[in-house]
Design an enzyme around this catalytic site. Structure first.
Site, PDB file in Angstrom:
ATOM      1  CB  ALA A 220      -0.912  -0.015   1.224  1.00 51.06           C
TER       2      ALA A 220
ATOM      3  CG  ASN B 283       0.463  -6.138   6.197  1.00 51.42           C
ATOM      4  OD1 ASN B 283       1.059  -7.180   6.412  1.00 51.42           O
ATOM      5  ND2 ASN B 283      -0.854  -6.047   6.204  1.00 51.42           N
TER       6      ASN B 283
ATOM      7  CG  HIS C 290      -0.284   4.317   4.864  1.00 54.38           C
ATOM      8  ND1 HIS C 290      -0.594   3.533   5.946  1.00 54.38           N
ATOM      9  CD2 HIS C 290      -0.961   3.789   3.815  1.00 54.38           C
ATOM     10  CE1 HIS C 290      -1.406   2.577   5.571  1.00 54.38           C
ATOM     11  NE2 HIS C 290      -1.652   2.702   4.286  1.00 54.38           N
TER      12      HIS C 290
HETATM   13  N1  NAD Z   1       1.817  -5.128   2.287  1.00 58.44           N
HETATM   14  C1  NAD Z   1       0.758  -4.336   2.361  1.00 58.44           C
HETATM   15  O1  NAD Z   1       0.860  -3.107   2.273  1.00 58.44           O
HETATM   16  C2  NAD Z   1      -0.613  -4.958   2.509  1.00 58.44           C
HETATM   17  C3  NAD Z   1      -1.722  -4.170   2.224  1.00 58.44           C
HETATM   18  C4  NAD Z   1      -2.974  -4.748   2.349  1.00 58.44           C
HETATM   19  C5  NAD Z   1      -3.110  -6.059   2.800  1.00 58.44           C
HETATM   20  N2  NAD Z   1      -2.017  -6.786   3.109  1.00 58.44           N
HETATM   21  C6  NAD Z   1      -2.129  -8.179   3.595  1.00 58.44           C
HETATM   22  O2  NAD Z   1      -2.445  -9.024   2.507  1.00 58.44           O
HETATM   23  C7  NAD Z   1      -3.181 -10.158   2.972  1.00 58.44           C
HETATM   24  C8  NAD Z   1      -4.405 -10.374   2.080  1.00 58.44           C
HETATM   25  O3  NAD Z   1      -5.248  -9.246   2.150  1.00 58.44           O
HETATM   26  P1  NAD Z   1      -6.721  -9.285   1.508  1.00 58.44           P
HETATM   27  O4  NAD Z   1      -7.277  -7.912   1.636  1.00 58.44           O
HETATM   28  O5  NAD Z   1      -6.718  -9.935   0.163  1.00 58.44           O
HETATM   29  O6  NAD Z   1      -7.451 -10.251   2.557  1.00 58.44           O
HETATM   30  P2  NAD Z   1      -8.845 -10.991   2.362  1.00 58.44           P
HETATM   31  O7  NAD Z   1      -9.322 -11.336   3.727  1.00 58.44           O
HETATM   32  O8  NAD Z   1      -9.741 -10.234   1.453  1.00 58.44           O
HETATM   33  O9  NAD Z   1      -8.451 -12.349   1.615  1.00 58.44           O
HETATM   34  C9  NAD Z   1      -7.615 -13.329   2.174  1.00 58.44           C
HETATM   35  C10 NAD Z   1      -7.880 -14.622   1.399  1.00 58.44           C
HETATM   36  O10 NAD Z   1      -6.930 -15.611   1.778  1.00 58.44           O
HETATM   37  C11 NAD Z   1      -7.605 -16.861   1.891  1.00 58.44           C
HETATM   38  N3  NAD Z   1      -6.813 -17.758   2.727  1.00 58.44           N
HETATM   39  C12 NAD Z   1      -6.566 -17.686   4.053  1.00 58.44           C
HETATM   40  N4  NAD Z   1      -5.761 -18.717   4.420  1.00 58.44           N
HETATM   41  C13 NAD Z   1      -5.488 -19.409   3.305  1.00 58.44           C
HETATM   42  C14 NAD Z   1      -4.711 -20.578   3.030  1.00 58.44           C
HETATM   43  N5  NAD Z   1      -4.044 -21.221   3.994  1.00 58.44           N
HETATM   44  N6  NAD Z   1      -4.661 -21.025   1.744  1.00 58.44           N
HETATM   45  C15 NAD Z   1      -5.333 -20.404   0.753  1.00 58.44           C
HETATM   46  N7  NAD Z   1      -6.077 -19.290   0.959  1.00 58.44           N
HETATM   47  C16 NAD Z   1      -6.149 -18.811   2.216  1.00 58.44           C
HETATM   48  C17 NAD Z   1      -8.965 -16.484   2.463  1.00 58.44           C
HETATM   49  O11 NAD Z   1      -9.896 -17.512   2.238  1.00 58.44           O
HETATM   50  C18 NAD Z   1      -9.264 -15.214   1.651  1.00 58.44           C
HETATM   51  O12 NAD Z   1      -9.809 -15.535   0.390  1.00 58.44           O
HETATM   52  C19 NAD Z   1      -3.516  -9.838   4.451  1.00 58.44           C
HETATM   53  O13 NAD Z   1      -2.594 -10.537   5.264  1.00 58.44           O
HETATM   54  C20 NAD Z   1      -3.267  -8.370   4.581  1.00 58.44           C
HETATM   55  O14 NAD Z   1      -2.867  -8.004   5.885  1.00 58.44           O
HETATM   56  C21 NAD Z   1      -0.772  -6.266   2.954  1.00 58.44           C
END
Ligand code: NAD
Length: 260
Positions: free
Chosen positions: A112, A181, A211
């Site tokens: 992000a 994150n 941010h």
């Molecule tokens: N780096 C960054 O700046 C940043 C920004 C936003 C989100 N994120 C992170 O990215 C990740 C995903 O975010 P999102 O918004 O897509 O979340 P989300 O909740 O919309 O989707 C997560 C998906 O992962 C699936 N899942 C969970 N465990 C699993 C497994 N063992 N195997 C397969 N699928 C699995 C869930 O069923 C869901 O479909 C989160 O951890 C979030 O914190 C990071």
């Protein structure tokens, strides 16, 4: 390059759909591994083990728990791994385990935020005396399981912005796994968790997520002010994140003429 995507949420579903459309030249969607009750619309779902046999690069978009359990297996199977849930790397043991695994290589998504390249350069030149990231989000999306009823109620009914937590980046990242994150990303960019102070602010009127990153050191003074539209599906994530992932994949697959 064949790309496997883990997680079909707000980030993974968009990444997979765009790869299938051919958004990144020479990158092909191998399949998506997910845990949702229904298969994602029109995307080829595949078991995780099958993904290890077919993908060159696996993109983790599934959360910290999934990264901890599946990350080492991906790398040991010889696939490269692009991590989105970088907050998980606040766990030093997991960080070292992932860096020590292989033959696959670990890559981090900028997610992000931006400015990480310049912060890394400034940190390499000389000491950074102060690095701060202040994240402001919709109040409701910051309620955590560890908060007591009073704290959760205060956030739900806040009439003005409230600083929910301020402290070392590692502490704040661990307290807000879905929202901080970015604090981990800054700490990893400057390669120093201790110099980075993070704050999380709940704003009842926030339509967007912001941010503000500031840093001060021998190389200069830096300020990055980032405002993102939250995802419709998962408001703790920003709508731009899948496109940061696609840009990272593009840089890996088509490495000529890209910023390093
Ligand atoms: N780096 C960054 O700046 C940043 C920004 C936003 C989100 N994120 C992170 O990215 C990740 C995903 O975010 P999102 O918004 O897509 O979340 P989300 O909740 O919309 O989707 C997560 C998906 O992962 C699936 N899942 C969970 N465990 C699993 C497994 N063992 N195997 C397969 N699928 C699995 C869930 O069923 C869901 O479909 C989160 O951890 C979030 O914190 C990071």
């Amino acid at each position: 390059m064949r790309i496997g995507v883990i997680g079909a949420g707000s980030i993974g579903a968009v990444v997979a759909a765009k790869l299938r459309e051919g958004a990144v030249p020479r990158a092909e969607l191998a399949g998506i591994s997910h845990k949702d009750p229904n298969p994602p619309d029109g995307l080829h779902a595949m078991p995780f083990d099958e993904m290890l046999d077919t993908a060159d690069l696996v993109v983790e978009c599934a959360g910290q728990q999934a990264l901890a359990t599946l990350g080492p297996r991906i790398l040991d199977a010889g696939c490269d791994l692009l991590i989105v849930s970088v907050g998980a790397l606040a766990d030093q043991q997991l960080f070292e385990r992932l860096l020590g695994a292989g033959p696959g290589a670990v890559h981090l998504s900028t997610g992000a935020i931006g400015g990480l390249d310049l912060l890394a350069a400034a940190a390499a030149m000389g000491p950074l005396h102060h690095v701060e990231i202040v994240t402001t989000k919709r109040a409701g999306s910051l309620i955590q399981p560890w908060m007591d009823d009073d704290q959760a109620r205060r956030l739900r009914h806040a009439a003005a912005p409230v600083e929910v937590m301020r402290g070392p980046a590692r502490t704040v990242t661990e307290a807000f796994p879905a929202s901080a994150n970015v604090a981990a990303s800054v700490a990893l960019a400057v390669r120093d968790w201790d110099v980075v102070e993070a704050a999380v602010v709940a704003d009842p009127a926030a339509e967007r997520t912001s941010h503000v990153i500031t840093a001060e050191g021998a190389a200069g003074h830096y300020r990055f002010d980032i405002t993102n539209q939250p995802s419709f599906r998962t408001p703790t994530s920003s709508r731009v994140v899948p496109y940061a992932v696609l840009s990272a994949i593009d840089g890996l697959v088509n490495p000529k003429g890209v910023f390093r």
